[in-house]
Write a protein that holds these residues in place. Sequence first.
Motif, PDB file in Angstrom:
ATOM      1  N   ILE A  58       0.833  -1.193   0.000  1.00 57.54           N
ATOM      2  CA  ILE A  58       0.000   0.000   0.000  1.00 57.54           C
ATOM      3  C   ILE A  58       0.874   1.251   0.000  1.00 57.54           C
ATOM      4  CG2 ILE A  58      -0.209  -0.059   2.527  1.00 57.54           C
ATOM      5  CD1 ILE A  58      -3.002   1.235   2.173  1.00 57.54           C
ATOM      6  N   TYR A  59       0.497   2.205  -0.829  1.00 62.12           N
ATOM      7  CA  TYR A  59       1.130   3.526  -0.841  1.00 62.12           C
ATOM      8  C   TYR A  59       0.094   4.526  -0.350  1.00 62.12           C
ATOM      9  CZ  TYR A  59       2.746   8.013  -2.751  1.00 62.12           C
ATOM     10  OH  TYR A  59       3.116   9.335  -2.917  1.00 62.12           O
ATOM     11  N   THR A  60       0.449   5.267   0.698  1.00 66.30           N
ATOM     12  CA  THR A  60      -0.407   6.360   1.170  1.00 66.30           C
ATOM     13  C   THR A  60       0.250   7.673   0.779  1.00 66.30           C
ATOM     14  OG1 THR A  60       0.639   6.136   3.351  1.00 66.30           O
ATOM     15  CG2 THR A  60      -1.507   5.119   3.057  1.00 66.30           C
ATOM     16  N   SER A  61      -0.546   8.591   0.291  1.00 71.89           N
ATOM     17  CA  SER A  61      -0.026   9.845  -0.247  1.00 71.89           C
ATOM     18  C   SER A  61       0.555  10.736   0.853  1.00 71.89           C
ATOM     19  CB  SER A  61      -1.131  10.579  -0.997  1.00 71.89           C
ATOM     20  OG  SER A  61      -2.223  10.841  -0.132  1.00 71.89           O
ATOM     21  N   PRO A  62       1.422  11.688   0.492  1.00 75.85           N
ATOM     22  CA  PRO A  62       1.969  12.614   1.487  1.00 75.85           C
ATOM     23  C   PRO A  62       0.837  13.302   2.259  1.00 75.85           C
ATOM     24  CG  PRO A  62       3.086  12.883  -0.608  1.00 75.85           C
ATOM     25  CD  PRO A  62       1.933  11.962  -0.859  1.00 75.85           C
ATOM     26  N   GLY A  63       0.999  13.358   3.576  1.00 76.94           N
ATOM     27  CA  GLY A  63      -0.012  14.019   4.396  1.00 76.94           C
ATOM     28  C   GLY A  63      -1.250  13.192   4.651  1.00 76.94           C
ATOM     29  N   TYR A  64      -1.182  11.886   4.381  1.00 81.12           N
ATOM     30  CA  TYR A  64      -2.342  11.021   4.644  1.00 81.12           C
ATOM     31  C   TYR A  64      -2.856  11.252   6.058  1.00 81.12           C
ATOM     32  CZ  TYR A  64      -4.982   6.747   5.686  1.00 81.12           C
ATOM     33  OH  TYR A  64      -5.951   5.853   6.080  1.00 81.12           O
ATOM     34  N   ASN A  65      -4.161  11.470   6.169  1.00 85.01           N
ATOM     35  CA  ASN A  65      -4.770  11.839   7.444  1.00 85.01           C
ATOM     36  C   ASN A  65      -6.086  11.098   7.586  1.00 85.01           C
ATOM     37  OD1 ASN A  65      -6.203  13.202   9.538  1.00 85.01           O
ATOM     38  ND2 ASN A  65      -4.999  15.068   9.178  1.00 85.01           N
ATOM     39  N   THR A  66      -6.261  10.391   8.673  1.00 81.77           N
ATOM     40  CA  THR A  66      -7.459   9.571   8.849  1.00 81.77           C
ATOM     41  C   THR A  66      -8.721  10.402   9.069  1.00 81.77           C
ATOM     42  OG1 THR A  66      -6.954   9.349  11.218  1.00 81.77           O
ATOM     43  CG2 THR A  66      -6.174   7.601   9.739  1.00 81.77           C
ATOM     44  N   THR A  67      -8.598  11.706   9.189  1.00 84.63           N
ATOM     45  CA  THR A  67      -9.793  12.548   9.283  1.00 84.63           C
ATOM     46  C   THR A  67     -10.387  12.813   7.901  1.00 84.63           C
ATOM     47  OG1 THR A  67      -8.552  14.636   9.156  1.00 84.63           O
ATOM     48  CG2 THR A  67      -8.894  13.667  11.352  1.00 84.63           C
ATOM     49  N   LYS A  68      -9.674  12.420   6.852  1.00 81.81           N
ATOM     50  CA  LYS A  68     -10.158  12.579   5.482  1.00 81.81           C
ATOM     51  C   LYS A  68     -10.383  11.197   4.868  1.00 81.81           C
ATOM     52  CE  LYS A  68      -7.299  16.730   4.798  1.00 81.81           C
ATOM     53  NZ  LYS A  68      -6.226  17.338   3.960  1.00 81.81           N
ATOM     54  N   GLU A  69     -11.171  11.162   3.801  1.00 83.01           N
ATOM     55  CA  GLU A  69     -11.369   9.923   3.062  1.00 83.01           C
ATOM     56  C   GLU A  69     -10.762  10.065   1.674  1.00 83.01           C
ATOM     57  OE1 GLU A  69     -15.570   9.117   3.135  1.00 83.01           O
ATOM     58  OE2 GLU A  69     -15.398   8.003   5.017  1.00 83.01           O
ATOM     59  N   TYR A  70     -10.107   9.011   1.207  1.00 82.08           N
ATOM     60  CA  TYR A  70      -9.336   9.067  -0.028  1.00 82.08           C
ATOM     61  C   TYR A  70      -9.871   8.072  -1.065  1.00 82.08           C
ATOM     62  CZ  TYR A  70      -5.879  11.488   2.875  1.00 82.08           C
ATOM     63  OH  TYR A  70      -5.250  12.381   3.707  1.00 82.08           O
ATOM     64  N   PRO A  71      -9.715   8.399  -2.340  1.00 82.83           N
ATOM     65  CA  PRO A  71      -9.998   7.410  -3.380  1.00 82.83           C
ATOM     66  C   PRO A  71      -8.889   6.365  -3.426  1.00 82.83           C
ATOM     67  CG  PRO A  71      -9.159   9.429  -4.363  1.00 82.83           C
ATOM     68  CD  PRO A  71      -9.307   9.703  -2.893  1.00 82.83           C
ATOM     69  N   VAL A  72      -9.150   5.262  -4.127  1.00 81.91           N
ATOM     70  CA  VAL A  72      -8.196   4.143  -4.150  1.00 81.91           C
ATOM     71  C   VAL A  72      -7.952   3.685  -5.583  1.00 81.91           C
ATOM     72  CG1 VAL A  72      -7.644   1.850  -3.285  1.00 81.91           C
ATOM     73  CG2 VAL A  72      -9.066   3.377  -1.905  1.00 81.91           C
ATOM     74  N   LEU A  73      -6.672   3.522  -5.909  1.00 79.24           N
ATOM     75  CA  LEU A  73      -6.243   2.906  -7.155  1.00 79.24           C
ATOM     76  C   LEU A  73      -5.707   1.510  -6.856  1.00 79.24           C
ATOM     77  CD1 LEU A  73      -5.117   2.635 -10.084  1.00 79.24           C
ATOM     78  CD2 LEU A  73      -3.128   3.990  -9.316  1.00 79.24           C
ATOM     79  N   TYR A  74      -6.254   0.497  -7.531  1.00 82.32           N
ATOM     80  CA  TYR A  74      -5.730  -0.863  -7.457  1.00 82.32           C
ATOM     81  C   TYR A  74      -4.848  -1.059  -8.689  1.00 82.32           C
ATOM     82  CZ  TYR A  74      -8.973  -1.548  -3.653  1.00 82.32           C
ATOM     83  OH  TYR A  74      -9.628  -1.421  -2.451  1.00 82.32           O
ATOM     84  N   LEU A  75      -3.552  -1.302  -8.444  1.00 84.96           N
ATOM     85  CA  LEU A  75      -2.546  -1.326  -9.503  1.00 84.96           C
ATOM     86  C   LEU A  75      -1.957  -2.738  -9.602  1.00 84.96           C
ATOM     87  CD1 LEU A  75      -0.936   0.421 -11.556  1.00 84.96           C
ATOM     88  CD2 LEU A  75       0.684   0.896  -9.693  1.00 84.96           C
ATOM     89  N   GLY A 103       2.017  19.295  -7.687  1.00 86.22           N
ATOM     90  CA  GLY A 103       0.585  19.593  -7.645  1.00 86.22           C
ATOM     91  C   GLY A 103      -0.204  18.998  -8.786  1.00 86.22           C
ATOM     92  N   LYS A 104       0.258  17.872  -9.332  1.00 84.38           N
ATOM     93  CA  LYS A 104      -0.367  17.297 -10.522  1.00 84.38           C
ATOM     94  C   LYS A 104      -1.187  16.042 -10.247  1.00 84.38           C
ATOM     95  CE  LYS A 104       3.078  18.999 -13.829  1.00 84.38           C
ATOM     96  NZ  LYS A 104       4.072  18.602 -14.867  1.00 84.38           N
ATOM     97  N   MET A 105      -1.301  15.651  -8.994  1.00 83.37           N
ATOM     98  CA  MET A 105      -1.956  14.378  -8.684  1.00 83.37           C
ATOM     99  C   MET A 105      -2.876  14.542  -7.493  1.00 83.37           C
ATOM    100  SD  MET A 105       0.018  10.743  -8.161  1.00 83.37           S
ATOM    101  CE  MET A 105      -0.813   9.273  -7.552  1.00 83.37           C
ATOM    102  N   GLN A 106      -4.053  13.923  -7.580  1.00 81.00           N
ATOM    103  CA  GLN A 106      -4.997  13.941  -6.478  1.00 81.00           C
ATOM    104  C   GLN A 106      -4.529  12.999  -5.362  1.00 81.00           C
ATOM    105  OE1 GLN A 106      -6.901  16.688  -6.976  1.00 81.00           O
ATOM    106  NE2 GLN A 106      -8.756  15.565  -6.471  1.00 81.00           N
ATOM    107  N   PRO A 107      -4.677  13.382  -4.106  1.00 83.12           N
ATOM    108  CA  PRO A 107      -4.337  12.466  -3.010  1.00 83.12           C
ATOM    109  C   PRO A 107      -5.152  11.179  -3.118  1.00 83.12           C
ATOM    110  CG  PRO A 107      -4.609  14.692  -2.177  1.00 83.12           C
ATOM    111  CD  PRO A 107      -5.094  14.707  -3.603  1.00 83.12           C
ATOM    112  N   MET A 108      -4.482  10.056  -2.972  1.00 85.10           N
ATOM    113  CA  MET A 108      -5.150   8.761  -3.080  1.00 85.10           C
ATOM    114  C   MET A 108      -4.320   7.696  -2.388  1.00 85.10           C
ATOM    115  SD  MET A 108      -4.342   7.711  -7.077  1.00 85.10           S
ATOM    116  CE  MET A 108      -4.660   9.356  -7.735  1.00 85.10           C
TER     117      MET A 108
END
Length: 282
Positions: A58-75, A103-108
């Motif tokens: 699993i890769y979590t994006s910079p600043g991953y914070n459990t107070t937010k919800e993120y989309p998921v890419l299965y690679l 700044g070119k990628m959405q947190p996921m």
Amino acid sequence: MKKMICTALCVLSVNLIAQAQQVAPKGFDVEQQLASTGKIDSIVYPSKTVGVSRKAIIYTSPGYNTTKEYPVLYLLHGIGGDEREWLRHGNPQVIFDNLYAQGKMQPMLVIMPNGRAMTDDRAGGNVMAPDRVAAFSTFEKDLLNDLIPYVESRFSVKKDREHRAIFGLSMGGGQALNFGLGHIDTFAWVGGFSSAPNTKLPQELLPVPKEAKDRLKLLWISCGDQDGLLNISKRTHDYLLEHQVPHVYYLEPGGHDFNVWRNDLYNVSQLLFKETKSKEVK
């Protein structure tokens, strides 16, 4: 050098299409000194499908914070790989970190599973043995019934189809198209890089093309122009074009290797989970 064909009524806006045409710039996959980076970790999930616990990266994006919800890419990886193949040869975490810094990628979150769903799922030996090949099909149930529920119960992620993507290379590209188009209720972002012969025939992939027209956010088909498996991607593209299904068809310089797949990942990751406007592009 860049070549790209997009069907009419493409779901991507003009600026996103321009991004998708790029051959990645020099240094895109080279580690930089950055203020913030993502995190790579290993997870172990119980698989009722296989009957054992299975591993994924699993890769979590910079600043991953459990107070937010993120989309998921299965690679997904290829026939000779496992959950670490992308890490060994593709530098995905470096590509992602560099894109985040620009700044070119959405947190996921990015999940890199083992697509060989069997008790002994390690790479090596005769990867073409019938039981090992069949295990790539079995992974469909493992993914849907075991891995996705585990990820969604343990991590702070969004749980709707609009925030799930599935992409893969070679054998994993075939899996991504088979499973993604076979479960449009689960995935809204689907694509294959240099998809292998395990890819279903187009009329089996999408027997009702209107479903993809109406519901997919992105359908991506790409391949190197010197790849011996190009016909698999081409036949899928031709069918989608015939039935006016919006998609990206990206024919790029190269063969069947990670030089192509790193470039694909660089391009696709910039498109995912971004709002797009329908636009006719030819």
